[in-house]
Write an enzyme that holds these catalytic residues in place. Structure first.
Site, PDB file in Angstrom:
ATOM      1  N   CYS A 156       0.810  -1.228   0.000  1.00  0.00           N
ATOM      2  CA  CYS A 156       0.000   0.000   0.000  1.00  0.00           C
ATOM      3  C   CYS A 156       0.838   1.271   0.000  1.00  0.00           C
ATOM      4  O   CYS A 156       0.534   2.224  -0.723  1.00  0.00           O
ATOM      5  CB  CYS A 156      -0.963  -0.009   1.181  1.00  0.00           C
ATOM      6  SG  CYS A 156      -0.194   0.112   2.810  1.00  0.00           S
ATOM      7  N   HIS A 211      -2.567   1.175   7.130  1.00  0.00           N
ATOM      8  CA  HIS A 211      -2.820   1.252   5.691  1.00  0.00           C
ATOM      9  C   HIS A 211      -2.554   2.665   5.183  1.00  0.00           C
ATOM     10  O   HIS A 211      -2.728   3.652   5.903  1.00  0.00           O
ATOM     11  CB  HIS A 211      -4.277   0.873   5.426  1.00  0.00           C
ATOM     12  CG  HIS A 211      -4.636   0.715   3.987  1.00  0.00           C
ATOM     13  ND1 HIS A 211      -3.808   0.117   3.065  1.00  0.00           N
ATOM     14  CD2 HIS A 211      -5.763   1.079   3.306  1.00  0.00           C
ATOM     15  CE1 HIS A 211      -4.403   0.114   1.882  1.00  0.00           C
ATOM     16  NE2 HIS A 211      -5.577   0.694   2.000  1.00  0.00           N
ATOM     17  N   GLN A 231      -5.775   2.739  -4.304  1.00  0.00           N
ATOM     18  CA  GLN A 231      -5.068   1.974  -3.280  1.00  0.00           C
ATOM     19  C   GLN A 231      -4.661   0.593  -3.780  1.00  0.00           C
ATOM     20  O   GLN A 231      -5.183   0.076  -4.768  1.00  0.00           O
ATOM     21  CB  GLN A 231      -5.970   1.785  -2.054  1.00  0.00           C
ATOM     22  CG  GLN A 231      -7.185   0.910  -2.330  1.00  0.00           C
ATOM     23  CD  GLN A 231      -7.848   0.364  -1.078  1.00  0.00           C
ATOM     24  OE1 GLN A 231      -7.310   0.424   0.026  1.00  0.00           O
ATOM     25  NE2 GLN A 231      -9.042  -0.198  -1.234  1.00  0.00           N
TER      26      GLN A 231
END
Length: 328
Positions: A156, A211, A231
């Site tokens: 990520c 994240h 993402q």
């Protein structure tokens, strides 16, 4: 060298504890932006768009990549702009199955312009590192079995950092790991301060999820402002794994509600009922919008939430994407 418990190998993208390339370990809430280290791989000279070479694949005689929608005036209607944005992202993702495009896009050298990265120099750096480690087998043994020559599926932080660079860079390199992140700041209030007639991209480092992701806020032409998520996710946390190519294909042009984003990125999120938290995460960050695929037991609600916004020029974003797609 070791950085955050991860062996850093000079000259190339590095492998985190998960065995994924990119030098980042996901799902570990931190007060530092994911992907905070820059590799030492060489890059091409700084400057504007490099001259196109006849040796570059996927280009026609004009030197333009036919996969990329032609760059035209920014004075566009909403529908046309949405179409151009979708085509630009789709062409970029399609190109990442090519070795050169993949290596340039998913490199972790942030102190130079992304379009100044030279795929030949990156490959040479990989080969040198493999030699320094005593050959490919020794390299794999020391890096958890990672093949340095394989196409990369970015974690990520690596995807967010590089797409942020791609969208925002013009003449000066932008290092997403060195920009000032806002903390203890209301996301909703911050968005209200942004000029609605300009394009912005917000990079979010969410310690609650472990994240990092992007929020694209194109300029407002009419009606309420539209937001899009960009993402990738390694999985193993509250959300399942998803490749950036799959996300862009299925949800990259799917607008998300700013009201829902404001709730997700608020201090009140941790106080919300489990079913509301699950619904918000599924609606915004799960590729199928399926609440059954969200595991809120893996949230770290005491994690820090930080974000930073940056204006971007859509035509420049197209040019940068065209450079990467043209490498093949």
């Amino acid at each position: 060298m070791l950085e955050h418990g991860v062996m850093k190998i000079p000259g190339i993208n590095n492998v985190g504890k998960t065995g994924q390339a990119g030098g980042e370990t996901e799902r570990i809430p931190s007060t530092e932006p994911l992907g905070s280290s820059a590799a030492t791989s060489p890059a091409g000279p700084l400057g504007g768009l490099p001259a196109r070479s006849s040796s570059i694949s996927n280009t026609n005689r004009t030197g333009e990549n036919p996969m990329i929608t032609p760059i035209i005036s920014s004075n566009l209607g909403l529908k046309h702009r949405v179409t151009l944005r979708k085509a630009t992202l789709a062409s970029l993702m399609q190109s990442l199955s090519g070795e050169s495009s993949n290596r340039v896009m998913w490199n972790d050298r942030y102190d130079t312009l992304l379009i100044a990265r030279d795929p030949r120099e990156i490959k040479n750096a990989i080969e040198k590192s493999v030699t320094d480690f005593g050959g490919l087998e020794n390299y794999k043994e020391l890096t958890g079995g990672a093949d340095p020559f394989a196409l990369m599926t970015p974690v990520c932080g690596l995807s967010a950092n590089n797409i942020f660079k791609l969208m925002t860079e013009k003449d000066v390199p932008i290092d997403p790991t060195s920009i000032e992140y806002l903390e203890n700041t209301s996301f909703a209030e911050h968005v209200n301060t942004l000029d609605s007639h300009k394009n912005y991209v917000v990079i979010v480092n969410d310690g609650r999820l472990g994240h990092k992701f992007l929020i694209d806020l194109p300029a407002l032409t009419q009606g309420p402002r539209t937001a899009y998520i960009i993402q990738s996710d390694l999985g193993g946390g509250a959300l399942p794994a998803v490749r950036v190519e799959d996300w862009i294909s299925r949800r990259g042009s799917d607008p998300v509600s700013l009201d829902e984003l404001n709730q997700l990125l608020s201090k009140d999120f941790s106080k919300m009922p489990d079913d509301v938290q699950t619904r918000l995460l599924a609606s915004i960050l799960q590729i199928d919008k399926d609440p059954h695929k969200v595991d809120i037991k893996k949230l770290h609600l005491d994690g820090k939430l930080r974000f930073a916004s940056h204006e971007y020029d859509f035509r420049q974003f197209q040019r940068n994407a065209q450079y990467v797609a043209g490498l093949g």
